[in-house]
Design a protein around this motif. Structure first.
Motif, PDB file in Angstrom:
ATOM      1  N   ILE A   5     -76.238   0.356 -25.309  1.00 21.76           N
ATOM      2  CA  ILE A   5     -75.000  -0.399 -25.067  1.00 21.76           C
ATOM      3  C   ILE A   5     -75.275  -1.893 -24.873  1.00 21.76           C
ATOM      4  O   ILE A   5     -74.608  -2.730 -25.502  1.00 21.76           O
ATOM      5  N   PRO A   6     -76.256  -2.290 -24.059  1.00 23.30           N
ATOM      6  CA  PRO A   6     -76.522  -3.736 -23.950  1.00 23.30           C
ATOM      7  C   PRO A   6     -76.964  -4.372 -25.272  1.00 23.30           C
ATOM      8  O   PRO A   6     -76.632  -5.530 -25.556  1.00 23.30           O
ATOM      9  N   ILE A   7     -77.674  -3.617 -26.083  1.00 22.56           N
ATOM     10  CA  ILE A   7     -78.127  -4.151 -27.371  1.00 22.56           C
ATOM     11  C   ILE A   7     -76.933  -4.388 -28.291  1.00 22.56           C
ATOM     12  O   ILE A   7     -76.805  -5.452 -28.910  1.00 22.56           O
ATOM     13  N   THR A   8     -76.021  -3.388 -28.375  1.00 27.93           N
ATOM     14  CA  THR A   8     -74.856  -3.560 -29.241  1.00 27.93           C
ATOM     15  C   THR A   8     -73.933  -4.660 -28.714  1.00 27.93           C
ATOM     16  O   THR A   8     -73.372  -5.425 -29.507  1.00 27.93           O
ATOM     17  N   ASP A   9     -73.809  -4.749 -27.377  1.00 25.00           N
ATOM     18  CA  ASP A   9     -72.996  -5.838 -26.816  1.00 25.00           C
ATOM     19  C   ASP A   9     -73.605  -7.199 -27.141  1.00 25.00           C
ATOM     20  O   ASP A   9     -72.891  -8.147 -27.499  1.00 25.00           O
ATOM     21  N   GLY A  10     -74.897  -7.295 -27.015  1.00 19.76           N
ATOM     22  CA  GLY A  10     -75.580  -8.548 -27.350  1.00 19.76           C
ATOM     23  C   GLY A  10     -75.393  -8.919 -28.813  1.00 19.76           C
ATOM     24  O   GLY A  10     -75.131 -10.084 -29.145  1.00 19.76           O
ATOM     25  N   LEU A  11     -75.519  -7.922 -29.702  1.00 19.54           N
ATOM     26  CA  LEU A  11     -75.302  -8.193 -31.130  1.00 19.54           C
ATOM     27  C   LEU A  11     -73.860  -8.619 -31.396  1.00 19.54           C
ATOM     28  O   LEU A  11     -73.604  -9.511 -32.214  1.00 19.54           O
ATOM     29  N   TYR A  12     -72.911  -7.977 -30.696  1.00 17.03           N
ATOM     30  CA  TYR A  12     -71.503  -8.361 -30.847  1.00 17.03           C
ATOM     31  C   TYR A  12     -71.300  -9.835 -30.484  1.00 17.03           C
ATOM     32  O   TYR A  12     -70.666 -10.588 -31.215  1.00 17.03           O
ATOM     33  N   TRP A  13     -71.853 -10.233 -29.339  1.00 16.42           N
ATOM     34  CA  TRP A  13     -71.642 -11.613 -28.895  1.00 16.42           C
ATOM     35  C   TRP A  13     -72.369 -12.611 -29.788  1.00 16.42           C
ATOM     36  O   TRP A  13     -71.892 -13.726 -30.000  1.00 16.42           O
ATOM     37  N   ILE A  14     -73.497 -12.242 -30.328  1.00 12.19           N
ATOM     38  CA  ILE A  14     -74.202 -13.135 -31.265  1.00 12.19           C
ATOM     39  C   ILE A  14     -73.361 -13.344 -32.520  1.00 12.19           C
ATOM     40  O   ILE A  14     -73.162 -14.472 -32.979  1.00 12.19           O
ATOM     41  N   VAL A  15     -72.854 -12.226 -33.096  1.00 14.96           N
ATOM     42  CA  VAL A  15     -72.034 -12.333 -34.315  1.00 14.96           C
ATOM     43  C   VAL A  15     -70.751 -13.099 -34.021  1.00 14.96           C
ATOM     44  O   VAL A  15     -70.326 -13.958 -34.814  1.00 14.96           O
ATOM     45  N   ALA A  16     -70.103 -12.819 -32.869  1.00 17.70           N
ATOM     46  CA  ALA A  16     -68.859 -13.521 -32.514  1.00 17.70           C
ATOM     47  C   ALA A  16     -69.111 -15.017 -32.328  1.00 17.70           C
ATOM     48  O   ALA A  16     -68.314 -15.852 -32.783  1.00 17.70           O
ATOM     49  N   THR A  17     -70.202 -15.380 -31.682  1.00 17.34           N
ATOM     50  CA  THR A  17     -70.528 -16.795 -31.478  1.00 17.34           C
ATOM     51  C   THR A  17     -70.776 -17.493 -32.806  1.00 17.34           C
ATOM     52  O   THR A  17     -70.288 -18.614 -33.025  1.00 17.34           O
ATOM     53  N   ILE A  18     -71.514 -16.854 -33.692  1.00 23.72           N
ATOM     54  CA  ILE A  18     -71.774 -17.448 -35.012  1.00 23.72           C
ATOM     55  C   ILE A  18     -70.468 -17.617 -35.781  1.00 23.72           C
ATOM     56  O   ILE A  18     -70.236 -18.657 -36.412  1.00 23.72           O
ATOM     57  N   LEU A  19     -69.590 -16.602 -35.714  1.00 22.27           N
ATOM     58  CA  LEU A  19     -68.304 -16.686 -36.404  1.00 22.27           C
ATOM     59  C   LEU A  19     -67.465 -17.854 -35.879  1.00 22.27           C
ATOM     60  O   LEU A  19     -66.965 -18.681 -36.661  1.00 22.27           O
ATOM     61  N   VAL A  20     -67.328 -17.946 -34.567  1.00 22.30           N
ATOM     62  CA  VAL A  20     -66.523 -19.026 -33.976  1.00 22.30           C
ATOM     63  C   VAL A  20     -67.138 -20.385 -34.294  1.00 22.30           C
ATOM     64  O   VAL A  20     -66.435 -21.333 -34.659  1.00 22.30           O
ATOM     65  N   PHE A  21     -68.449 -20.491 -34.181  1.00 24.46           N
ATOM     66  CA  PHE A  21     -69.114 -21.765 -34.452  1.00 24.46           C
ATOM     67  C   PHE A  21     -68.925 -22.185 -35.903  1.00 24.46           C
ATOM     68  O   PHE A  21     -68.628 -23.359 -36.189  1.00 24.46           O
ATOM     69  N   ARG A  22     -69.076 -21.238 -36.841  1.00 20.52           N
ATOM     70  CA  ARG A  22     -68.916 -21.563 -38.267  1.00 20.52           C
ATOM     71  C   ARG A  22     -67.481 -22.001 -38.568  1.00 20.52           C
ATOM     72  O   ARG A  22     -67.260 -22.970 -39.300  1.00 20.52           O
ATOM     73  N   LEU A  23     -66.500 -21.274 -37.995  1.00 22.60           N
ATOM     74  CA  LEU A  23     -65.106 -21.656 -38.232  1.00 22.60           C
ATOM     75  C   LEU A  23     -64.781 -23.002 -37.581  1.00 22.60           C
ATOM     76  O   LEU A  23     -64.018 -23.807 -38.145  1.00 22.60           O
TER      77      LEU A  23
END
Length: 191
Positions: free
Chosen positions: A41-59
Motif C-alpha cells: 500500500i505505501p508503495i502504490t500510494d507513493g507511485l500515485y503521488w509521483i505520477v500525480a505530481t508529474i502530471l500537475v507539474f507538466r500541465l
C-alpha cells in the motif's frame, strides 16, 4: 499574466484535479480486486503521488510556465470535487467492467488454448502410449513363439553335441558361462 492564460491555467488545473481523482479511484479498485498485500500500500500510494505530481507539474508548465498562483489550487480543488461528485461512480463502474472483461477474455483464451492445444497433445500422448504398449505386447508374444519354436532345435543341438562335449576338457569359466546360459533357457521355457 493575461486573463486568457489564467483561465487556461484554471482549466488545466481543473482537468488535473479530475485526472487525480480518476487515478485514485482506478488504483483503489485495482488494489481491491487484485488483493494486494498490506506492505504494498505505501508503495502504490507513493507511485500515485509521483505520477500525480508529474502530471500537475507538466500541465502547469504547459499552461503558464510553472507559475503557482491561488487559482492553481482552486482549479485542482474544483476538479477533484467535481470528479468525486459527478464522475466517481461512473469511473468505478467502468473500471470494474474493464476488469471483468479482461478476466473473461483471459478465461476465454485459456480455455481456447486448453481445448485446441493442450487436450489434443494429451490425447496424442495417450494414443502413442497405447500403440507402443500394443506393439510391445505383440513383440513379447512373437518372442515367446520364436523361443518355443527354437526349443526343439536347442534340445537337438544339446543331444548332438553331448559326445563332443565329453571328449573335450572345457575351461572352468566357459563351463560357468554354459551353465548360466542353460539356466536362462530353462527359466524361459519353463514358464
Amino acid at each position: 499574466m493575461t486573463l486568457h492564460v489564467q483561465f487556461y491555467t484554471l482549466l488545466m488545473m481543473f482537468l488535473s484535479g479530475a485526472a487525480m481523482g480518476t487515478m485514485y479511484d482506478v488504483l483503489r479498485v485495482l488494489s481491491g480486486k487484485l488483493r494486494l498485500p498490506r506492505w504494498s500500500i505505501p508503495i502504490t500510494d507513493g507511485l500515485y503521488w509521483i505520477v500525480a505530481t508529474i502530471l500537475v507539474f507538466r500541465l502547469l508548465m504547459h499552461s503558464n510556465d510553472g507559475q503557482i498562483r491561488i487559482f492553481v489550487f482552486l482549479g485542482m480543488g474544483i476538479g477533484i470535487c467535481f470528479y468525486f461528485a459527478f464522475l466517481s461512480t461512473w469511473v468505478i463502474r467502468l473500471t470494474l467492467l474493464l476488469i471483468k472483461t479482461v478476466i473473461a477474455l483471459y478465461r476465454f483464451l485459456y480455455r481456447t488454448v486448453e481445448i485446441l492445444l493442450i487436450k489434443p497433445i494429451i490425447a496424442l500422448y495417450k494414443l502413442v502410449l497405447i500403440i507402443l504398449g500394443f506393439l510391445a505386447a505383440v513383440a513379447i508374444f512373437l518372442y515367446k513363439i520364436v523361443l518355443q519354436l527354437l526349443y526343439p532345435m536347442w534340445r537337438l543341438f544339446l543331444w548332438m553335441t553331448r559326445p563332443v562335449r565329453k571328449w573335450f576338457v572345457i575351461p572352468a569359466w566357459l563351463k560357468r558361462l554354459w551353465d548360466k546360459t542353460k539356466a536362462i533357457f530353462r527359466r524361459l521355457f519353463s514358464k
